[in-house]
Scaffold this motif. Sequence first.
Motif: not given
Length: 361
Positions: A274-303
């Motif tokens: 249920g991935a529903s929203g995404i935001e990136l850190a101001p320096d662009g090094a990380f992305a954060y994804v909200a998942a409505a069905t999993d009730d979760a926030v996942s953290v990703f490193a951005r190259n």
Amino acid sequence: VADIFPPALRNVSWTCNSEAPALGTLTFLEEQRQGGTTDLGPLAGLTGTRDLAMAPGGSFLYATGFADGALSTFSRAAADGALTYLGDLVDGATQGFLTVDGLAGASGLTVSPDGLNIYVAGESEDKVGVFTRSLATGQPTFVAAVAEGDVQTSGTVDGLDEAVDLALSPDGKHLYVVSPTEDAVVVFARDASLSGLLAWVEVKKDGIGPIDGLDGASSVRVSPDGNHVYVTGTVDDAVAVFRRETNSVSANFGKLTFLQVLKDGVDGGSFLDGASGIELAPDGAFAYVAAATDDAVSVFARNTTASSADFGKLTFLSERHEGEALRQATDARTAVEQGGLGWLEQQRERAPQRDAEAEHG
């Protein structure tokens, strides 16, 4: 107690107060509610509030009301963050010689980096509303609405059916809009010299060629460096990554090239359902994804290495989900809570030794 930490911790001045909230936590101050009393009469335009956007400089805040088909304006006091209601624009209302359009089912909104325009996704009428904005008063003025099927010199507008979210590139040259019904991300060129009017450029749809991850496209963000566009797909439980052409003299300026998809249970971790929203850190090094069905926030490193073949791609790092047992942090705040001022005194006494160890590796 201030500045008694070793150099590694001296970038922050601390004040000890047993009642003080933890750094980064929120403290309720006030609310602005539909029907509330204001100097202009009952507050209007917030029924079914969907999105918020702050103007550059932070002096004005805007909100969309889905059920009201409205765009509301608030001024913001820098000292305490308090909001003052300044009025709202409603779909179908008359403003000057024009009828306000593009606000039915007002959903996502964004303010241009130069502060001159506001754009709103009108989900119920498959449109994007275009507004100019007074830098002095913050008040928006309706300019135009771009609709699904409009015939422009650049082509026929496609991909706006039930558009829900939008984002501008950092240079303000392009607007990206997503539609969960068409499983699409649409590209518009923005002309700041012409009141911010939009010209359709292209649409990318799920399943066309290599494109994947756009089924139920729900949110979109552009990286701070302007090189990539990220879209969540609620039905696909995924994040789709696109490279954005940044060469302003190229015929493909602003266009997108599919780069990567990360899906739930594959390479996107196990909490993207249920991935529903995404935001990136101001320096662009990380992305954060909200998942409505999993009730979760996942953290990703951005190259962020431009010379890398994987520039812009995401790598799953971790997640936090509803109901998990939170680990006790072993940071300075926890130590202070557990050891009180005695712990601070110990850090001060040990500072010379710690500094010496740091200098000698």
